[in-house]
Design a protein around this motif. Structure first.
Motif, PDB file in Angstrom:
ATOM      1  N   SER A 201       0.946  -1.147   0.012  1.00  0.00           N
ATOM      2  CA  SER A 201      -0.115  -0.147  -0.129  1.00  0.00           C
ATOM      3  C   SER A 201       0.803   1.318  -0.011  1.00  0.00           C
ATOM      4  N   HIS A 202       1.816   1.480   0.992  1.00  0.00           N
ATOM      5  CA  HIS A 202       2.610   2.692   0.868  1.00  0.00           C
ATOM      6  C   HIS A 202       3.622   2.375  -0.007  1.00  0.00           C
ATOM      7  N   GLY A 211      24.315   2.921  -3.969  1.00  0.00           N
ATOM      8  CA  GLY A 211      23.762   4.085  -3.369  1.00  0.00           C
ATOM      9  C   GLY A 211      22.633   4.913  -4.300  1.00  0.00           C
ATOM     10  N   GLU A 212      22.106   3.883  -5.473  1.00  0.00           N
ATOM     11  CA  GLU A 212      21.132   4.697  -6.157  1.00  0.00           C
ATOM     12  C   GLU A 212      19.669   4.374  -5.481  1.00  0.00           C
ATOM     13  N   THR A 213      18.986   5.189  -5.557  1.00  0.00           N
ATOM     14  CA  THR A 213      17.555   5.024  -4.943  1.00  0.00           C
ATOM     15  C   THR A 213      16.581   4.856  -5.911  1.00  0.00           C
ATOM     16  N   PHE A 214      15.402   4.193  -5.096  1.00  0.00           N
ATOM     17  CA  PHE A 214      13.987   3.915  -6.004  1.00  0.00           C
ATOM     18  C   PHE A 214      13.070   4.106  -5.222  1.00  0.00           C
ATOM     19  N   PHE A 215      11.919   4.584  -5.611  1.00  0.00           N
ATOM     20  CA  PHE A 215      10.717   4.317  -4.760  1.00  0.00           C
ATOM     21  C   PHE A 215       9.813   2.985  -5.272  1.00  0.00           C
ATOM     22  N   PHE A 281       3.375   9.695  -2.924  1.00  0.00           N
ATOM     23  CA  PHE A 281       3.291   9.201  -1.895  1.00  0.00           C
ATOM     24  C   PHE A 281       2.120   9.354  -1.123  1.00  0.00           C
ATOM     25  N   ASP A 282       1.008   9.435  -1.859  1.00  0.00           N
ATOM     26  CA  ASP A 282      -0.158   9.611  -1.396  1.00  0.00           C
ATOM     27  C   ASP A 282      -0.867   8.114  -1.501  1.00  0.00           C
ATOM     28  N   SER A 330       9.434   6.434   2.813  1.00  0.00           N
ATOM     29  CA  SER A 330       9.337   7.482   2.005  1.00  0.00           C
ATOM     30  C   SER A 330       8.669   8.526   2.551  1.00  0.00           C
ATOM     31  N   PRO A 331       8.727   9.589   1.809  1.00  0.00           N
ATOM     32  CA  PRO A 331       7.782  10.580   2.415  1.00  0.00           C
ATOM     33  C   PRO A 331       6.177  10.555   2.633  1.00  0.00           C
TER      34      PRO A 331
END
Length: 489
Positions: A201-202, A211-215, A281-282, A330-331
Protein backbone atom coordinates in the motif's frame (compact mmCIF):
# COMPACT_ATOMS: atom_id res chain seq x y z
CA UNK A 1 11.66 -23.65 14.62
CA UNK A 2 11.16 -26.86 16.57
CA UNK A 3 8.50 -26.69 19.25
CA UNK A 4 8.87 -28.65 22.53
CA UNK A 5 6.39 -31.50 22.80
CA UNK A 6 4.28 -32.08 25.93
CA UNK A 7 5.50 -34.89 28.19
CA UNK A 8 3.87 -36.88 30.97
CA UNK A 9 5.07 -36.06 34.46
CA UNK A 10 4.18 -34.35 37.71
CA UNK A 11 1.82 -31.37 37.63
CA UNK A 12 3.49 -28.42 39.37
CA UNK A 13 2.77 -24.87 40.45
CA UNK A 14 4.43 -22.03 38.57
CA UNK A 15 7.28 -22.13 41.06
CA UNK A 16 7.81 -25.83 40.34
CA UNK A 17 6.32 -27.38 43.49
CA UNK A 18 4.31 -30.61 42.92
CA UNK A 19 0.50 -30.29 43.00
CA UNK A 20 -1.18 -32.80 45.29
CA UNK A 21 -4.82 -32.21 44.25
CA UNK A 22 -6.03 -30.41 41.12
CA UNK A 23 -9.70 -31.29 41.66
CA UNK A 24 -10.53 -29.90 45.12
CA UNK A 25 -9.75 -26.57 46.78
CA UNK A 26 -8.53 -26.46 50.37
CA UNK A 27 -11.34 -25.74 52.83
CA UNK A 28 -11.84 -25.27 56.55
CA UNK A 29 -13.27 -28.74 57.13
CA UNK A 30 -15.41 -30.75 54.71
CA UNK A 31 -17.89 -28.35 53.10
CA UNK A 32 -16.36 -25.33 54.86
CA UNK A 33 -15.19 -22.00 53.41
CA UNK A 34 -12.05 -21.79 51.29
CA UNK A 35 -8.68 -21.07 52.84
CA UNK A 36 -6.51 -18.13 51.83
CA UNK A 37 -3.51 -20.40 52.29
CA UNK A 38 -4.49 -22.43 49.19
CA UNK A 39 -1.81 -20.75 47.11
CA UNK A 40 -2.37 -23.05 44.12
CA UNK A 41 -6.04 -21.97 43.86
CA UNK A 42 -5.09 -18.29 44.10
CA UNK A 43 -2.34 -18.75 41.51
CA UNK A 44 -4.72 -20.39 39.01
CA UNK A 45 -7.45 -17.77 39.43
CA UNK A 46 -5.00 -14.85 39.29
CA UNK A 47 -3.40 -16.17 36.12
CA UNK A 48 -6.82 -16.82 34.57
CA UNK A 49 -7.78 -13.18 35.18
CA UNK A 50 -4.67 -12.11 33.28
CA UNK A 51 -4.76 -14.52 30.33
CA UNK A 52 -5.58 -11.84 27.81
CA UNK A 53 -3.75 -8.67 26.85
CA UNK A 54 -5.48 -5.51 25.58
CA UNK A 55 -7.16 -6.09 22.25
CA UNK A 56 -5.73 -4.33 19.20
CA UNK A 57 -7.71 -1.15 18.57
CA UNK A 58 -7.69 -1.98 14.85
CA UNK A 59 -6.95 -5.32 13.18
CA UNK A 60 -8.13 -7.08 16.35
CA UNK A 61 -9.46 -10.22 14.67
CA UNK A 62 -6.74 -12.11 12.89
CA UNK A 63 -5.23 -15.39 11.73
CA UNK A 64 -1.64 -16.25 10.94
CA UNK A 65 0.78 -18.82 9.63
CA UNK A 66 4.50 -19.40 9.13
CA UNK A 67 6.13 -19.91 5.78
CA UNK A 68 9.01 -18.84 3.60
CA UNK A 69 9.81 -16.36 0.87
CA UNK A 70 12.02 -17.43 -2.04
CA UNK A 71 13.62 -15.01 -4.49
CA UNK A 72 12.87 -15.97 -8.10
CA UNK A 73 14.14 -12.90 -9.95
CA UNK A 74 17.22 -10.71 -9.60
CA UNK A 75 16.37 -7.30 -8.09
CA UNK A 76 19.88 -6.45 -6.88
CA UNK A 77 19.93 -3.51 -9.31
CA UNK A 78 17.34 -1.84 -7.08
CA UNK A 79 18.11 -2.92 -3.51
CA UNK A 80 21.04 -4.14 -1.46
CA UNK A 81 18.77 -6.01 0.97
CA UNK A 82 20.55 -9.33 1.64
CA UNK A 83 17.39 -11.46 1.76
CA UNK A 84 16.52 -10.26 -1.77
CA UNK A 85 20.07 -10.45 -3.08
CA UNK A 86 20.25 -13.87 -4.72
CA UNK A 87 17.85 -15.95 -6.79
CA UNK A 88 16.89 -19.04 -4.79
CA UNK A 89 17.53 -17.49 -1.37
CA UNK A 90 14.85 -18.41 1.20
CA UNK A 91 13.78 -16.45 4.24
CA UNK A 92 11.47 -17.66 7.01
CA UNK A 93 8.28 -15.58 7.36
CA UNK A 94 5.20 -15.10 9.52
CA UNK A 95 2.03 -13.62 7.98
CA UNK A 96 -0.93 -12.28 9.95
CA UNK A 97 -4.23 -11.61 8.19
CA UNK A 98 -6.94 -9.55 9.86
CA UNK A 99 -10.13 -7.58 9.54
CA UNK A 100 -9.75 -3.91 10.44
CA UNK A 101 -12.77 -2.32 12.09
CA UNK A 102 -14.48 -4.97 14.23
CA UNK A 103 -13.47 -6.40 17.59
CA UNK A 104 -11.83 -9.74 18.33
CA UNK A 105 -15.27 -11.39 18.32
CA UNK A 106 -16.34 -10.09 14.90
CA UNK A 107 -16.98 -12.34 11.89
CA UNK A 108 -14.30 -13.12 9.32
CA UNK A 109 -16.61 -12.56 6.32
CA UNK A 110 -17.35 -8.89 6.99
CA UNK A 111 -17.18 -6.18 4.33
CA UNK A 112 -13.96 -4.63 5.58
CA UNK A 113 -10.39 -4.16 4.38
CA UNK A 114 -8.05 -7.01 5.34
CA UNK A 115 -4.67 -6.59 6.97
CA UNK A 116 -1.71 -8.33 5.32
CA UNK A 117 1.18 -8.04 7.80
CA UNK A 118 4.32 -9.94 6.85
CA UNK A 119 7.43 -10.51 8.96
CA UNK A 120 10.64 -11.60 7.24
CA UNK A 121 13.13 -13.19 9.68
CA UNK A 122 16.18 -12.09 7.69
CA UNK A 123 19.89 -12.55 8.47
CA UNK A 124 20.13 -8.79 8.99
CA UNK A 125 17.19 -8.56 11.41
CA UNK A 126 13.42 -8.61 11.06
CA UNK A 127 11.80 -6.76 8.18
CA UNK A 128 8.10 -6.02 8.69
CA UNK A 129 5.88 -5.14 5.75
CA UNK A 130 2.52 -3.96 7.09
CA UNK A 131 -0.11 -3.72 4.36
CA UNK A 132 -3.68 -4.49 3.34
CA UNK A 133 -5.57 -6.36 0.65
CA UNK A 134 -6.20 -3.03 -1.08
CA UNK A 135 -3.51 -0.87 -2.72
CA UNK A 136 -5.00 2.36 -1.34
CA UNK A 137 -6.51 3.69 1.91
CA UNK A 138 -9.23 6.10 3.04
CA UNK A 139 -7.00 8.98 4.19
CA UNK A 140 -3.59 10.42 3.41
CA UNK A 141 -2.59 12.11 6.70
CA UNK A 142 -2.14 10.24 10.04
CA UNK A 143 -3.60 13.17 11.94
CA UNK A 144 -7.01 12.01 10.69
CA UNK A 145 -6.50 8.34 11.54
CA UNK A 146 -8.00 8.32 15.08
CA UNK A 147 -11.03 10.24 13.82
CA UNK A 148 -11.48 7.87 10.89
CA UNK A 149 -11.32 4.78 13.10
CA UNK A 150 -13.70 6.32 15.65
CA UNK A 151 -16.21 6.87 12.85
CA UNK A 152 -15.99 3.21 11.80
CA UNK A 153 -15.97 1.57 15.25
CA UNK A 154 -18.91 0.97 17.57
CA UNK A 155 -20.73 4.15 18.58
CA UNK A 156 -20.19 5.08 22.26
CA UNK A 157 -23.95 5.31 22.87
CA UNK A 158 -25.54 2.64 20.67
CA UNK A 159 -22.66 0.16 20.91
CA UNK A 160 -22.84 -0.67 17.19
CA UNK A 161 -21.36 0.61 13.94
CA UNK A 162 -23.54 3.51 12.83
CA UNK A 163 -24.08 4.43 9.15
CA UNK A 164 -24.47 8.06 10.23
CA UNK A 165 -20.92 8.08 11.61
CA UNK A 166 -19.38 6.05 8.78
CA UNK A 167 -20.81 8.13 5.96
CA UNK A 168 -20.50 11.45 7.77
CA UNK A 169 -16.73 11.03 7.98
CA UNK A 170 -16.52 9.97 4.33
CA UNK A 171 -18.70 12.95 3.37
CA UNK A 172 -16.07 15.28 4.84
CA UNK A 173 -13.13 13.28 3.43
CA UNK A 174 -13.34 13.32 -0.37
CA UNK A 175 -9.97 11.54 -0.62
CA UNK A 176 -11.75 8.40 0.70
CA UNK A 177 -13.78 8.01 -2.53
CA UNK A 178 -11.20 5.74 -4.18
CA UNK A 179 -10.99 3.33 -1.23
CA UNK A 180 -14.77 3.40 -0.71
CA UNK A 181 -15.12 2.26 -4.33
CA UNK A 182 -12.71 -0.61 -3.60
CA UNK A 183 -14.44 -1.55 -0.35
CA UNK A 184 -17.98 -1.48 -1.74
CA UNK A 185 -16.98 -3.22 -4.96
CA UNK A 186 -16.63 -6.89 -5.81
CA UNK A 187 -13.46 -7.40 -3.75
CA UNK A 188 -14.86 -5.98 -0.51
CA UNK A 189 -15.42 -9.44 1.03
CA UNK A 190 -12.70 -12.01 0.19
CA UNK A 191 -13.90 -15.62 0.11
CA UNK A 192 -10.91 -16.54 2.28
CA UNK A 193 -7.53 -15.17 3.22
CA UNK A 194 -5.99 -17.49 0.63
CA UNK A 195 -8.05 -15.98 -2.19
CA UNK A 196 -7.05 -12.32 -1.88
CA UNK A 197 -4.08 -10.22 -2.92
CA UNK A 198 -1.85 -8.36 -0.49
CA UNK A 199 -0.31 -4.93 -0.99
CA UNK A 200 2.34 -2.93 0.84
CA UNK A 201 0.00 0.00 0.00
CA UNK A 202 2.58 2.61 1.06
CA UNK A 203 5.50 3.75 -1.05
CA UNK A 204 8.89 2.54 0.25
CA UNK A 205 12.47 3.35 -0.63
CA UNK A 206 14.96 0.83 -2.00
CA UNK A 207 18.69 1.59 -2.19
CA UNK A 208 21.13 -0.52 -4.19
CA UNK A 209 24.77 -1.31 -3.42
CA UNK A 210 25.89 1.72 -5.44
CA UNK A 211 23.73 4.10 -3.42
CA UNK A 212 21.12 4.63 -6.14
CA UNK A 213 17.62 5.11 -4.77
CA UNK A 214 14.22 3.99 -6.01
CA UNK A 215 10.68 4.20 -4.71
CA UNK A 216 8.68 0.96 -4.79
CA UNK A 217 5.21 -0.44 -4.21
CA UNK A 218 4.67 -4.10 -3.25
CA UNK A 219 2.03 -6.37 -4.82
CA UNK A 220 1.46 -9.93 -3.55
CA UNK A 221 -0.72 -11.68 -6.13
CA UNK A 222 -2.52 -14.76 -4.86
CA UNK A 223 -1.70 -17.94 -6.77
CA UNK A 224 -5.05 -19.43 -5.72
CA UNK A 225 -6.92 -16.85 -7.78
CA UNK A 226 -9.00 -13.99 -6.42
CA UNK A 227 -12.37 -15.17 -5.07
CA UNK A 228 -14.86 -12.97 -3.28
CA UNK A 229 -18.31 -13.09 -1.69
CA UNK A 230 -21.41 -11.02 -2.36
CA UNK A 231 -22.97 -9.06 0.50
CA UNK A 232 -25.64 -11.76 0.84
CA UNK A 233 -23.07 -14.58 0.92
CA UNK A 234 -20.95 -12.69 3.45
CA UNK A 235 -23.91 -12.09 5.74
CA UNK A 236 -24.95 -15.74 5.60
CA UNK A 237 -21.44 -17.02 6.24
CA UNK A 238 -20.92 -14.56 9.10
CA UNK A 239 -23.98 -16.05 10.80
CA UNK A 240 -23.26 -19.73 10.16
CA UNK A 241 -19.47 -19.71 10.59
CA UNK A 242 -17.96 -16.52 12.04
CA UNK A 243 -14.54 -18.23 11.97
CA UNK A 244 -14.73 -19.07 8.27
CA UNK A 245 -11.42 -17.55 7.18
CA UNK A 246 -9.52 -18.88 10.19
CA UNK A 247 -10.90 -22.38 9.61
CA UNK A 248 -10.09 -22.29 5.90
CA UNK A 249 -6.48 -21.20 6.46
CA UNK A 250 -5.91 -23.72 9.26
CA UNK A 251 -7.40 -26.68 7.42
CA UNK A 252 -5.75 -25.98 4.08
CA UNK A 253 -2.28 -25.91 5.65
CA UNK A 254 -2.99 -28.95 7.82
CA UNK A 255 -3.91 -31.03 4.78
CA UNK A 256 -0.83 -29.88 2.86
CA UNK A 257 -2.50 -27.42 0.49
CA UNK A 258 -0.10 -24.56 1.06
CA UNK A 259 -1.32 -21.13 -0.07
CA UNK A 260 1.14 -18.98 -1.99
CA UNK A 261 1.52 -15.51 -3.45
CA UNK A 262 3.86 -14.10 -6.11
CA UNK A 263 5.53 -10.83 -5.12
CA UNK A 264 5.83 -8.09 -7.72
CA UNK A 265 7.08 -4.54 -7.29
CA UNK A 266 6.60 -1.31 -9.14
CA UNK A 267 9.88 0.62 -9.29
CA UNK A 268 10.15 4.40 -9.72
CA UNK A 269 13.60 6.05 -9.95
CA UNK A 270 13.73 8.54 -7.09
CA UNK A 271 14.39 11.54 -9.34
CA UNK A 272 11.06 10.99 -11.15
CA UNK A 273 8.94 11.44 -8.02
CA UNK A 274 8.95 15.24 -7.83
CA UNK A 275 7.58 15.74 -11.34
CA UNK A 276 5.19 12.80 -11.49
CA UNK A 277 1.68 13.88 -12.48
CA UNK A 278 0.28 13.13 -9.04
CA UNK A 279 1.84 12.76 -5.61
CA UNK A 280 3.46 9.28 -5.62
CA UNK A 281 3.46 9.25 -1.80
CA UNK A 282 -0.32 9.72 -1.51
CA UNK A 283 -1.82 6.55 0.03
CA UNK A 284 -5.16 7.20 -1.69
CA UNK A 285 -3.54 6.76 -5.13
CA UNK A 286 -2.19 3.83 -7.17
CA UNK A 287 0.62 4.04 -9.73
CA UNK A 288 -0.79 3.02 -13.13
CA UNK A 289 0.93 -0.13 -14.39
CA UNK A 290 1.37 1.52 -17.77
CA UNK A 291 3.75 3.98 -16.09
CA UNK A 292 5.51 1.51 -13.79
CA UNK A 293 4.95 -2.14 -14.79
CA UNK A 294 4.97 -4.98 -12.28
CA UNK A 295 8.35 -6.68 -11.92
CA UNK A 296 8.43 -10.14 -10.36
CA UNK A 297 10.55 -10.67 -7.24
CA UNK A 298 9.69 -14.00 -5.62
CA UNK A 299 7.22 -16.43 -4.13
CA UNK A 300 5.68 -16.47 -0.65
CA UNK A 301 4.42 -19.83 0.69
CA UNK A 302 2.61 -20.53 3.98
CA UNK A 303 3.28 -24.07 5.18
CA UNK A 304 2.99 -24.23 8.99
CA UNK A 305 0.21 -23.35 11.39
CA UNK A 306 0.94 -21.79 14.78
CA UNK A 307 0.73 -24.20 17.70
CA UNK A 308 -0.87 -21.56 19.94
CA UNK A 309 -3.03 -18.81 18.46
CA UNK A 310 -2.67 -16.49 21.44
CA UNK A 311 1.08 -16.84 21.83
CA UNK A 312 1.90 -16.61 18.15
CA UNK A 313 -0.93 -14.72 16.41
CA UNK A 314 -2.29 -12.38 19.08
CA UNK A 315 1.17 -11.66 20.48
CA UNK A 316 2.73 -11.18 17.06
CA UNK A 317 3.80 -7.58 16.64
CA UNK A 318 4.54 -5.84 13.34
CA UNK A 319 5.94 -2.37 12.86
CA UNK A 320 6.79 -0.67 9.56
CA UNK A 321 9.85 0.88 11.21
CA UNK A 322 11.53 -2.54 11.26
CA UNK A 323 13.72 -2.07 8.19
CA UNK A 324 16.87 -3.84 7.02
CA UNK A 325 19.80 -2.42 5.03
CA UNK A 326 18.66 -1.53 1.52
CA UNK A 327 15.04 -0.72 2.46
CA UNK A 328 13.70 2.44 4.09
CA UNK A 329 10.78 4.85 4.37
CA UNK A 330 9.45 7.38 1.89
CA UNK A 331 7.82 10.80 2.50
CA UNK A 332 4.40 9.04 2.57
CA UNK A 333 2.69 10.84 5.47
CA UNK A 334 0.62 7.83 6.52
CA UNK A 335 3.73 5.64 6.56
CA UNK A 336 5.58 8.23 8.61
CA UNK A 337 2.80 8.24 11.20
CA UNK A 338 2.70 4.45 11.35
CA UNK A 339 6.46 4.28 11.97
CA UNK A 340 5.62 5.50 15.48
CA UNK A 341 2.06 4.33 16.04
CA UNK A 342 2.50 0.61 15.37
CA UNK A 343 5.52 0.12 17.61
CA UNK A 344 3.89 2.20 20.35
CA UNK A 345 0.71 0.10 20.17
CA UNK A 346 2.73 -3.06 20.83
CA UNK A 347 4.61 -1.49 23.74
CA UNK A 348 1.22 -0.72 25.26
CA UNK A 349 -0.38 -4.10 24.52
CA UNK A 350 2.53 -6.46 25.13
CA UNK A 351 5.17 -4.44 26.99
CA UNK A 352 8.49 -2.95 26.04
CA UNK A 353 10.10 -6.40 25.77
CA UNK A 354 7.60 -7.81 23.25
CA UNK A 355 10.45 -8.23 20.74
CA UNK A 356 11.82 -11.04 22.95
CA UNK A 357 8.69 -13.17 22.43
CA UNK A 358 9.39 -16.13 20.16
CA UNK A 359 7.14 -15.01 17.29
CA UNK A 360 8.72 -11.54 17.27
CA UNK A 361 12.32 -12.36 18.12
CA UNK A 362 14.76 -11.90 15.21
CA UNK A 363 16.58 -14.97 13.97
CA UNK A 364 19.64 -12.75 13.58
CA UNK A 365 21.49 -12.01 16.81
CA UNK A 366 20.01 -8.94 18.53
CA UNK A 367 22.56 -6.95 20.50
CA UNK A 368 21.77 -3.61 22.07
CA UNK A 369 21.69 -1.78 25.38
CA UNK A 370 17.97 -2.07 26.14
CA UNK A 371 17.40 -3.27 29.70
CA UNK A 372 14.72 -3.93 32.27
CA UNK A 373 11.00 -3.17 31.92
CA UNK A 374 8.09 -5.59 32.23
CA UNK A 375 9.08 -9.24 31.60
CA UNK A 376 12.74 -8.41 31.05
CA UNK A 377 15.09 -11.32 30.45
CA UNK A 378 18.36 -9.36 30.51
CA UNK A 379 20.64 -12.24 29.46
CA UNK A 380 23.72 -10.07 28.94
CA UNK A 381 25.43 -11.08 32.18
CA UNK A 382 27.37 -9.31 34.89
CA UNK A 383 30.13 -7.93 32.68
CA UNK A 384 27.95 -6.33 30.03
CA UNK A 385 27.54 -2.57 30.22
CA UNK A 386 24.22 -1.00 29.24
CA UNK A 387 25.71 2.13 27.69
CA UNK A 388 27.81 3.00 24.66
CA UNK A 389 30.58 3.92 24.07
CA UNK A 390 32.35 2.05 26.85
CA UNK A 391 35.72 0.47 27.59
CA UNK A 392 34.46 -3.10 28.02
CA UNK A 393 33.48 -4.19 24.51
CA UNK A 394 30.00 -4.98 23.33
CA UNK A 395 27.90 -3.85 20.36
CA UNK A 396 28.95 -0.72 18.47
CA UNK A 397 27.45 1.34 15.66
CA UNK A 398 28.25 0.57 12.03
CA UNK A 399 28.19 4.07 10.58
CA UNK A 400 26.24 2.67 7.61
CA UNK A 401 22.62 3.92 7.32
CA UNK A 402 19.97 1.36 6.35
CA UNK A 403 18.68 3.55 3.53
CA UNK A 404 19.55 6.69 1.64
CA UNK A 405 18.70 10.10 3.16
CA UNK A 406 15.57 11.89 1.97
CA UNK A 407 15.99 15.55 0.91
CA UNK A 408 13.95 18.09 2.86
CA UNK A 409 13.45 21.84 2.57
CA UNK A 410 11.08 24.63 3.57
CA UNK A 411 9.56 26.08 6.71
CA UNK A 412 8.26 24.03 9.61
CA UNK A 413 4.51 24.11 10.16
CA UNK A 414 1.34 22.32 9.13
CA UNK A 415 1.21 22.05 5.34
CA UNK A 416 -0.99 20.42 2.78
CA UNK A 417 0.98 18.11 0.48
CA UNK A 418 2.42 19.97 -2.53
CA UNK A 419 0.11 19.74 -5.52
CA UNK A 420 1.24 17.80 -8.58
CA UNK A 421 -0.28 18.55 -11.97
CA UNK A 422 -2.89 15.76 -11.80
CA UNK A 423 -3.56 15.52 -8.07
CA UNK A 424 -7.27 14.80 -7.62
CA UNK A 425 -9.37 12.93 -5.08
CA UNK A 426 -11.81 11.49 -7.61
CA UNK A 427 -10.13 10.59 -10.91
CA UNK A 428 -8.75 7.20 -9.82
CA UNK A 429 -12.06 6.25 -8.19
CA UNK A 430 -13.71 6.95 -11.54
CA UNK A 431 -11.05 4.95 -13.37
CA UNK A 432 -11.72 1.99 -11.08
CA UNK A 433 -15.48 2.26 -11.68
CA UNK A 434 -15.00 2.38 -15.46
CA UNK A 435 -12.86 -0.77 -15.33
CA UNK A 436 -15.72 -2.76 -13.79
CA UNK A 437 -18.13 -4.99 -15.69
CA UNK A 438 -21.82 -4.11 -15.67
CA UNK A 439 -22.51 -6.77 -13.00
CA UNK A 440 -19.69 -5.39 -10.85
CA UNK A 441 -21.01 -1.85 -11.21
CA UNK A 442 -24.50 -2.97 -10.21
CA UNK A 443 -23.21 -4.68 -7.04
CA UNK A 444 -21.03 -1.69 -6.17
CA UNK A 445 -23.97 0.69 -6.46
CA UNK A 446 -26.20 -1.63 -4.41
CA UNK A 447 -23.59 -1.93 -1.66
CA UNK A 448 -23.07 1.84 -1.42
CA UNK A 449 -26.79 2.60 -1.52
CA UNK A 450 -27.52 -0.02 1.12
CA UNK A 451 -25.37 1.84 3.64
CA UNK A 452 -25.85 5.44 2.51
CA UNK A 453 -29.66 5.14 2.44
CA UNK A 454 -29.60 4.47 6.20
CA UNK A 455 -28.00 7.84 6.98
CA UNK A 456 -30.41 10.18 8.79
CA UNK A 457 -29.04 13.52 7.55
CA UNK A 458 -29.80 14.65 4.01
CA UNK A 459 -26.75 16.95 3.87
CA UNK A 460 -24.42 14.02 4.63
CA UNK A 461 -26.06 11.98 1.86
CA UNK A 462 -25.69 14.89 -0.59
CA UNK A 463 -22.00 15.38 0.25
CA UNK A 464 -21.30 11.71 -0.44
CA UNK A 465 -23.30 11.71 -3.66
CA UNK A 466 -21.25 14.69 -4.85
CA UNK A 467 -18.09 12.60 -4.46
CA UNK A 468 -19.44 9.80 -6.65
CA UNK A 469 -20.66 12.31 -9.26
CA UNK A 470 -17.19 13.86 -9.31
CA UNK A 471 -15.60 10.44 -9.83
CA UNK A 472 -17.87 9.61 -12.78
CA UNK A 473 -21.24 11.18 -13.71
CA UNK A 474 -22.75 7.77 -14.49
CA UNK A 475 -21.45 6.38 -11.17
CA UNK A 476 -22.97 9.27 -9.23
CA UNK A 477 -26.29 9.13 -11.04
CA UNK A 478 -26.74 5.41 -10.39
CA UNK A 479 -25.88 5.72 -6.70
CA UNK A 480 -28.22 8.71 -6.33
CA UNK A 481 -31.13 6.87 -7.94
CA UNK A 482 -30.52 3.72 -5.87
CA UNK A 483 -30.40 5.71 -2.62
CA UNK A 484 -33.60 7.58 -3.50
CA UNK A 485 -35.39 4.35 -4.31
CA UNK A 486 -34.41 2.72 -1.02
CA UNK A 487 -35.39 5.80 1.03
CA UNK A 488 -38.75 6.14 -0.70
CA UNK A 489 -39.52 2.42 -0.75
Amino acid sequence: MTQPQPTAGTLTTESGAPVADNQNSATAGAGGPLLLQDQYLLEKLARFNRERVPERVVHARGSGAYGHFEVTDDVSAYTGAHFLGEVGRRTETFLRFSTVADSLGGPDAARDPRGFALKFYTEEGNYDLVGNNTPVFFIKDPLKFPDFIHSQKRDPFTGRQEPDNVWDFWAHSPEATHQVTWLMGGRGIPASYRHMNGYGSHTYQWTNASGETFFVKYHFKTNQGVRCLSSEQGAELSGTDPNSHQTDLLQSIERGVYPSWTLYVQVMPADEAADYRFNPFDLTKVWPHADYPLQRVGRLVLDRNPDNVFAEVEQSAFSPNNFVPGIGPSPDKMLQGRLFAYADAHRYRLGVNHTQLAVNAPRAAASNHGRDGLMAVNPQGRYARNYEPNSYGGPVETGRPLSAPLPVSGWTGTHQAPQHTKDDDFFQAGELYRLMSEDEKARLVANIAGGLSQVSREDVIEKNLAHFHAADPHYGKRVEEAVRELREG
